[in-house]
Scaffold this motif. Structure first.
Motif, PDB file in Angstrom:
ATOM      1  N   VAL A 168       0.820  -1.211   0.000  1.00  0.00           N
ATOM      2  CA  VAL A 168       0.000   0.000   0.000  1.00  0.00           C
ATOM      3  C   VAL A 168       0.854   1.261   0.000  1.00  0.00           C
ATOM      4  CG1 VAL A 168      -2.101  -1.043   0.918  1.00  0.00           C
ATOM      5  CG2 VAL A 168      -0.422  -0.118   2.499  1.00  0.00           C
ATOM      6  N   MET A 169       2.077   1.193   0.565  1.00  0.00           N
ATOM      7  CA  MET A 169       2.989   2.333   0.452  1.00  0.00           C
ATOM      8  C   MET A 169       3.348   2.555  -1.011  1.00  0.00           C
ATOM      9  SD  MET A 169       5.660   1.804   3.642  1.00  0.00           S
ATOM     10  CE  MET A 169       6.854   2.989   3.041  1.00  0.00           C
ATOM     11  N   ASP A 170       3.640   1.447  -1.714  1.00  0.00           N
ATOM     12  CA  ASP A 170       4.044   1.540  -3.111  1.00  0.00           C
ATOM     13  C   ASP A 170       2.896   2.035  -3.989  1.00  0.00           C
ATOM     14  OD1 ASP A 170       5.909   1.214  -5.234  1.00  0.00           O
ATOM     15  OD2 ASP A 170       5.019  -0.721  -5.735  1.00  0.00           O
ATOM     16  N   SER A 171       1.664   1.646  -3.656  1.00  0.00           N
ATOM     17  CA  SER A 171       0.513   2.044  -4.471  1.00  0.00           C
ATOM     18  C   SER A 171       0.066   3.472  -4.173  1.00  0.00           C
ATOM     19  CB  SER A 171      -0.657   1.094  -4.225  1.00  0.00           C
ATOM     20  OG  SER A 171      -1.201   1.319  -2.933  1.00  0.00           O
ATOM     21  N   GLY A 172       0.546   4.033  -3.046  1.00  0.00           N
ATOM     22  CA  GLY A 172       0.136   5.381  -2.675  1.00  0.00           C
ATOM     23  C   GLY A 172      -1.170   5.427  -1.902  1.00  0.00           C
ATOM     24  N   GLN A 173      -1.716   4.246  -1.547  1.00  0.00           N
ATOM     25  CA  GLN A 173      -2.970   4.212  -0.798  1.00  0.00           C
ATOM     26  C   GLN A 173      -2.815   4.771   0.608  1.00  0.00           C
ATOM     27  OE1 GLN A 173      -4.009   0.092  -1.029  1.00  0.00           O
ATOM     28  NE2 GLN A 173      -5.209   0.350  -2.892  1.00  0.00           N
ATOM     29  N   ILE A 174      -1.632   4.622   1.182  1.00  0.00           N
ATOM     30  CA  ILE A 174      -1.374   5.214   2.492  1.00  0.00           C
ATOM     31  C   ILE A 174      -0.115   6.052   2.404  1.00  0.00           C
ATOM     32  CG2 ILE A 174      -2.500   3.391   3.830  1.00  0.00           C
ATOM     33  CD1 ILE A 174       0.342   2.405   4.565  1.00  0.00           C
ATOM     34  N   ASN A 175      -0.012   6.988   3.290  1.00  0.00           N
ATOM     35  CA  ASN A 175       1.132   7.873   3.339  1.00  0.00           C
ATOM     36  C   ASN A 175       1.968   7.495   4.555  1.00  0.00           C
ATOM     37  OD1 ASN A 175       2.831   9.972   2.751  1.00  0.00           O
ATOM     38  ND2 ASN A 175       1.605  11.497   3.786  1.00  0.00           N
ATOM     39  N   ALA A 176       2.470   6.258   4.567  1.00  0.00           N
ATOM     40  CA  ALA A 176       3.234   5.769   5.703  1.00  0.00           C
ATOM     41  C   ALA A 176       4.662   6.296   5.641  1.00  0.00           C
ATOM     42  CB  ALA A 176       3.247   4.245   5.713  1.00  0.00           C
ATOM     43  N   ALA A 177       5.194   6.624   6.800  1.00  0.00           N
ATOM     44  CA  ALA A 177       6.571   7.094   6.860  1.00  0.00           C
ATOM     45  C   ALA A 177       7.538   5.928   6.705  1.00  0.00           C
ATOM     46  CB  ALA A 177       6.819   7.805   8.185  1.00  0.00           C
TER      47      ALA A 177
END
Length: 85
Positions: A27-36
């Motif tokens: 989901v980080m790679d897909s941009g679905q979440i803005n995880a640090a």
């Protein structure tokens, strides 16, 4: 359907288990979440070092009571490099 519930960019998500790390990486790679960041453990290395310590013990060698297996900190900046591995 709006799936971010108005929370995009306002929430923090992270994980430490291998399954959670895999999911958060996707989901980080897909941009679905803005995880640090997230943390990925190294299960192969954990097993390898455990067997190595067991063999040493069987052979009468002294082993450390603690075996440190480093985890990989994966950030947005290091995500692409991690996915190449």
């Amino acid at each position: 359907m709006d799936t971010d519930f108005g929370l995009k960019g306002k929430t923090t998500f992270g994980g430490t288990s291998n399954k959670t790390a895999e999911g958060s990486i996707k989901v980080m790679d897909s941009g679905q979440i803005n995880a640090a960041s997230t943390v990925a453990q190294q299960p192969y290395l954990m097993g390898y070092l455990a067997v190595e310590a067991a063999v040493k013990t069987i052979n009468g060698e002294t082993v450390s009571p603690v075996v440190d297996v480093p985890a990989n900190l994966i950030t947005k900046e290091s995500l692409k490099d991690f996915l190449k591995e």
